[in-house]
Design a protein around this motif. Sequence first.
Motif, PDB file in Angstrom:
ATOM      1  N   ARG A   1      32.040  55.739  12.927  1.00  0.00           N
ATOM      2  CA  ARG A   1      31.486  54.213  13.410  1.00  0.00           C
ATOM      3  C   ARG A   1      30.276  54.539  13.708  1.00  0.00           C
ATOM      4  O   ARG A   1      29.820  55.382  14.502  1.00  0.00           O
ATOM      5  N   VAL A   2      29.073  53.799  13.218  1.00  0.00           N
ATOM      6  CA  VAL A   2      27.763  53.925  13.553  1.00  0.00           C
ATOM      7  C   VAL A   2      27.388  52.504  14.080  1.00  0.00           C
ATOM      8  O   VAL A   2      27.800  51.121  13.439  1.00  0.00           O
ATOM      9  N   THR A   3      27.027  52.344  15.358  1.00  0.00           N
ATOM     10  CA  THR A   3      26.834  51.071  16.129  1.00  0.00           C
ATOM     11  C   THR A   3      25.394  51.163  16.734  1.00  0.00           C
ATOM     12  O   THR A   3      24.598  52.267  16.591  1.00  0.00           O
ATOM     13  N   GLY A   4      25.197  50.223  17.322  1.00  0.00           N
ATOM     14  CA  GLY A   4      23.829  50.257  17.864  1.00  0.00           C
ATOM     15  C   GLY A   4      23.983  50.309  19.474  1.00  0.00           C
ATOM     16  O   GLY A   4      24.773  51.478  19.836  1.00  0.00           O
ATOM     17  N   TRP A   5      23.695  49.478  20.369  1.00  0.00           N
ATOM     18  CA  TRP A   5      24.207  49.790  21.978  1.00  0.00           C
ATOM     19  C   TRP A   5      25.651  49.973  22.033  1.00  0.00           C
ATOM     20  O   TRP A   5      26.557  49.203  21.149  1.00  0.00           O
ATOM     21  N   ALA A   6      25.993  50.786  22.759  1.00  0.00           N
ATOM     22  CA  ALA A   6      27.533  51.149  23.066  1.00  0.00           C
ATOM     23  C   ALA A   6      27.517  50.917  24.590  1.00  0.00           C
ATOM     24  O   ALA A   6      26.824  51.488  25.336  1.00  0.00           O
ATOM     25  N   PRO A   7      28.613  50.443  24.975  1.00  0.00           N
ATOM     26  CA  PRO A   7      29.314  50.506  26.344  1.00  0.00           C
ATOM     27  C   PRO A   7      29.633  51.869  26.817  1.00  0.00           C
ATOM     28  O   PRO A   7      30.994  52.429  26.763  1.00  0.00           O
ATOM     29  N   GLN A   8      28.610  52.676  27.181  1.00  0.00           N
ATOM     30  CA  GLN A   8      29.102  54.203  27.325  1.00  0.00           C
ATOM     31  C   GLN A   8      30.025  54.674  28.161  1.00  0.00           C
ATOM     32  O   GLN A   8      30.815  55.154  27.809  1.00  0.00           O
ATOM     33  N   ALA A   9      30.183  53.851  29.462  1.00  0.00           N
ATOM     34  CA  ALA A   9      30.932  54.289  30.428  1.00  0.00           C
ATOM     35  C   ALA A   9      32.618  53.892  29.755  1.00  0.00           C
ATOM     36  O   ALA A   9      33.505  54.836  30.067  1.00  0.00           O
TER      37      ALA A   9
END
Length: 343
Positions: free
Chosen positions: A210-218
């Motif tokens: 999956r390629v996404t933009g911003w991601a909820p890292q934690a």
Amino acid sequence: MFCTSMLDVAEGFGVPSYIYFTSGAAFLGFVLRAQELHDQSKELAELAIPTLKHQLPRKVIPSSFLNKEWASVVHTMARDFRKTKGILVNTVKELESYAVDSLSSGENNTPKVYPLGPILNLKAEKSDGSIQWLDQQPESSVVFLCFGSMGAFNAEQVKEIACALEGSGHRFLWSLRRPGQGAWASPTEYEDVSEVLPEGFLDRMREVGRVTGWAPQAAVLAHRSVGGFVSHCGWNSTLESLWFGVPMATWPMYAEQQFNAFLLVEELQVATEVRIDYRTESGEIVSAEEIERGIRSLMEEDCSRKTRMKEFSDQVKGALMDGGSSSCSIVEFFRDVSSAGDV
């Protein structure tokens, strides 16, 4: 740590001053040592740092210390650090015991150090669909690629990363963002990410990536499906990875990230590397072969690094519990402030 001009104000009011240092203890030792060497008119080459067991190679010295204009700024900041009553460091004593012990020795006019981390924001963030995708993946099967709030690559480098991911055969979640326009401009989101990816990449990888933009890292690092983290080695990201016990592959970009990568790979031995000395300003393209090798090492090798990462994760969490090292350090700090100036 960047507001040392306020020290004069505090002194004028007779208020004891403390600094909050947002990086680790080993890097604090480097900052202070670099200032000492500068004041002695000595050059920064490969050198011994009191807070490191190994000699620090010149190739991982942060760029700001090698640039005359910026070096003047950071050396002035380091001199100001020495004027304080103490330095609060976002680290854990068990994680950087060698560095903390060195700083606490009282040598070289170093203020008292309080290791009171990890200071992290682990609150749930709005998901972009990545968590739902991760829910469908096997445990520890996904490599997560994310390069921080300022991390973005040009189109040529993006294609090399894509080829490496496809060649590795591993499941992946890739936070991919468009470089900002102008120096230090923040990255933005792609309207159509396929424009920078190899032709047909998204279709070929539909079942495994999956390629996404911003991601909820934690939230991503906390997920059971994530088995590795290709990171820029910002200190907050490093602490998050340690908190969740996710093995790392280092790909630093700017600031003190090359130093952090060296710390993770050579000193703490919890990370493998894509690179430890990459710098955004170099414009260098890291090849797909090199990236793929780093991903395979991260995801396939069953070695002592993963065991050490798990041990550090337990220690990092335990530090904040009642009686833990960071909890005790916070209590000690409050006691010292109370006795320092009746404030």
